[in-house]
Design a protein around this motif. Structure first.
Motif, PDB file in Angstrom:
ATOM      1  N   GLY A   1       0.822  -1.210   0.000  1.00  0.00           N
ATOM      2  CA  GLY A   1       0.000   0.000   0.000  1.00  0.00           C
ATOM      3  C   GLY A   1       0.853   1.256   0.000  1.00  0.00           C
TER       4      GLY A   1
ATOM      5  N   PHE B   1     -15.430  -0.951  -5.299  1.00  0.00           N
ATOM      6  CA  PHE B   1     -14.686  -1.272  -4.080  1.00  0.00           C
ATOM      7  C   PHE B   1     -14.712  -2.758  -3.726  1.00  0.00           C
TER       8      PHE B   1
ATOM      9  N   ASP C   1      -5.851   1.934  -6.648  1.00  0.00           N
ATOM     10  CA  ASP C   1      -5.410   0.612  -6.192  1.00  0.00           C
ATOM     11  C   ASP C   1      -3.959   0.752  -5.750  1.00  0.00           C
TER      12      ASP C   1
ATOM     13  N   ASP D   1      -9.376   1.234  -3.728  1.00  0.00           N
ATOM     14  CA  ASP D   1      -9.343   1.737  -2.362  1.00  0.00           C
ATOM     15  C   ASP D   1      -9.893   3.168  -2.349  1.00  0.00           C
TER      16      ASP D   1
ATOM     17  N   PRO E   1      -9.021   0.358   2.406  1.00  0.00           N
ATOM     18  CA  PRO E   1      -8.776  -0.573   1.305  1.00  0.00           C
ATOM     19  C   PRO E   1     -10.056  -1.256   0.831  1.00  0.00           C
ATOM     20  N   GLY E   2     -10.117  -1.548  -0.472  1.00  0.00           N
ATOM     21  CA  GLY E   2     -11.200  -2.347  -1.007  1.00  0.00           C
ATOM     22  C   GLY E   2     -10.950  -3.822  -0.775  1.00  0.00           C
TER      23      GLY E   2
ATOM     24  N   LEU F   1     -15.352  -1.943   1.090  1.00  0.00           N
ATOM     25  CA  LEU F   1     -14.336  -1.234   1.865  1.00  0.00           C
ATOM     26  C   LEU F   1     -14.206  -1.838   3.250  1.00  0.00           C
TER      27      LEU F   1
ATOM     28  N   SER G   1      -6.659  -0.092   7.274  1.00  0.00           N
ATOM     29  CA  SER G   1      -6.712   1.320   6.905  1.00  0.00           C
ATOM     30  C   SER G   1      -5.441   2.052   7.329  1.00  0.00           C
TER      31      SER G   1
END
Length: 514
Positions: free
Chosen positions: A68, A378, A446, A454, A477-478, A483, A488
């Protein structure tokens, strides 16, 4: 979307409407400036001081990775950085609006940055847009551009308070493989009409954006639907989608002050073609094209495109955050659906607000539901969801803000299974606090390369370590179930490794994140 703005506080927002953030622009998988397969996150900080230059503005850029977003290689861009054209000046608000696309077709996404209060010659508030180009190492100053209405080859001329760059969006309107840029100029005067607004369209090429073939369009342009009027602010909000599924990107334009029902607002749609955007066949939508139930409200304040019903054509969500529902003004969002071959239509349109069945929360005066909107898938089921920012939502007596997410389906958007996010939801970073403005801006991407979209939520008046209104973002985040806050993140200018530092009233994420 292709490729990305009455309690006392709300009265303040309306009073300074030309110093608020432009409505949110978002995109499905997000910009990738270094072409590593992970979306990157640019965050506008238009109130950033650069040295002693107040409110010059800046952009923080955080890069994606398999884990991420992380601080490795993050950048801090402003007009006093070496190689960037022009210079930081007081009140420029560089970073007020952002949009991205691959303008030169080299495989690296590029970033357009609006500074709508830029002084051009003697004209304060004329506005400008800077463009930074991507590379294997991400954004770089090499070949950057600085556009305004006095640029060679650009129609019209810079004038005081035009606010060129108030909004920006990008798409490929002629389907030639190069991204094109649309620039909103909502303060533009046309003939004797004041602040009726206009847009400029710059087309991409192997050498990047160019003035050759650029367009200057407004409600008096030949073939354009609608009627020009004082203070319409055509170009207030912009977004891109393919509403007729013909392979050419199309343009949605918010006209939030259009005087229809005092002011009801409007949205224009221009369709793409082999020669780019065309005015023939343009469309004009207003509150009259929605189900009854919410009057007025500045329809066109925010716009976002996404395929909510999975039929291959993008649909359009239009925010009207000052709409009246019954005896109060909590705000609302209208949705128009697209059809392959024919584009957007009022048939089957929807109207959403906090009094809608299954939408969580309580409608209250001045919640500004619909302040910003962003469409993305999502949960990976092929139907786009709609995120709706409500930054003045009151939760348990705290005016902190929230974000609603309506779920896409074969029948279009539904509140069944919808989500309601704020900082008191379990695992969401932070805590609800007065005037945080959670949901002021929204962005999508993403960031970890898992093929799930996301959601980034601007909390632009968040206090950071005792620093008042420093601002932050929350990343949700998806996942296959939508979600999820369990992984997170929260980012701000005091996050470890981030260039610069949190300062009072700089409102990280007050400008759009694209």
């Amino acid at each position: 979307m292709r490729h990305f703005n009455r309690s006392p506080l709300c009265l303040w927002i309306v009073a300074v409407v030309f110093t608020a953030a432009s409505p949110c622009l978002a995109q499905t998988l997000g910009p990738d400036f270094n072409d590593d397969g992970y979306a990157d996150l640019p965050v506008g900080v238009p109130f950033e001081d650069i040295g002693s230059v107040q409110t010059a503005g800046a952009v923080n850029l955080i890069y994606g990775s398999a884990g991420g977003l992380n601080s490795a290689g993050n950048q801090f861009w402003h007009q006093n950085r070496g190689g960037v054209l022009d210079a930081a000046e007081a009140q420029d608000q560089f970073g007020h609006s952002l949009a991205w696309a691959d303008f030169d077709g080299d495989g690296y996404d590029d970033l357009a940055i609006g500074s709508p209060f830029e002084k051009i010659g003697p004209d304060t508030g004329a506005g400008a847009v800077g463009v930074l180009y991507g590379s294997p190492s991400g954004l770089a100053p090499a070949g950057n551009q600085f556009w305004h209405q006095d640029s060679l080859g650009i129609t019209d001329a810079a004038e005081r308070d035009d606010h060129f760059g108030w909004s920006v969006t990008a798409g490929d309107f002629n389907n030639d493989g190069y991204g094109d840029l649309v620039i909103g100029v909502p303060g533009e005067d046309i003939s004797i009409r004041r602040s009726c607004g206009a847009i400029h369209v710059l087309y991409g090429s192997a050498s990047g954006l160019r003035a050759a073939g650029s367009r200057f369009l407004h409600q008096n342009s030949t073939g354009m639907a609608g009627v020009i009027g004082n203070d319409d602010e055509f170009g207030w909000a912009l977004d891109t989608g393919d509403f007729d599924d013909d392979g050419f990107d199309d343009l949605a334009i918010g006209v939030c002050q259009e005087v229809l029902d005092a002011p009801g607002g409007a949205a224009h749609v221009l369709y793409g073609s082999p020669i780019g955007l065309r005015t023939s066949g343009s469309q004009f939508f207003s509150n009259a094209d929605l189900p009854v139930g919410a009057t007025g409200g500045n329809f066109g304040w925010s716009v976002s495109a996404g395929d909510f019903d999975g039929n291959g054509s993008d649909d359009l969500a239009v925010g009207k955050p000052f709409a009246a529902v019954s005896a109060i003004e909590p705000g609302a969002v209208g949705v128009l659906y697209g059809t392959p071959g024919s584009g957007l239509s009022s048939a089957g349109s929807q109207l959403w607000h906090q009094d809608s069945t299954d939408v969580e929360g309580d409608p209250e005066d001045s919640n500004i539901f619909g302040w910003c909107v962003a469409a993305g898938d999502f949960d990976g089921d092929g139907y786009a969801e709609l995120a709706i920012g409500e930054p003045l939502d009151s939760i348990n007596g705290i005016l902190c803000g929230s974000v609603h997410v309506l779920k896409g389906s074969a029948g279009g958007l539904t509140a069944s299974g919808s989500q309601y996010w704020h900082q008191n939801v379990a695992a969401v970073p932070g805590t609800n606090a007065e005037a945080d403005l959670f949901g002021w801006t929204l962005a999508l991407g993403d960031f970890n390369g898992d093929l799930m979209t996301d959601l980034v939520i601007g909390v632009s008046a968040e206090d950071v370590g005792g620093v008042q209104d420093a601002g932050a973002v929350v990343v949700l985040p998806g996942s296959g179930s939508g979600l999820n806050a369990s992984a997170s993140q929260q980012w701000h200018q005091d996050s470890p490794g981030i260039v610069d530092f949190a300062e009072a009233n700089e409102n990280f994420s007050f400008g759009s994140m694209y």
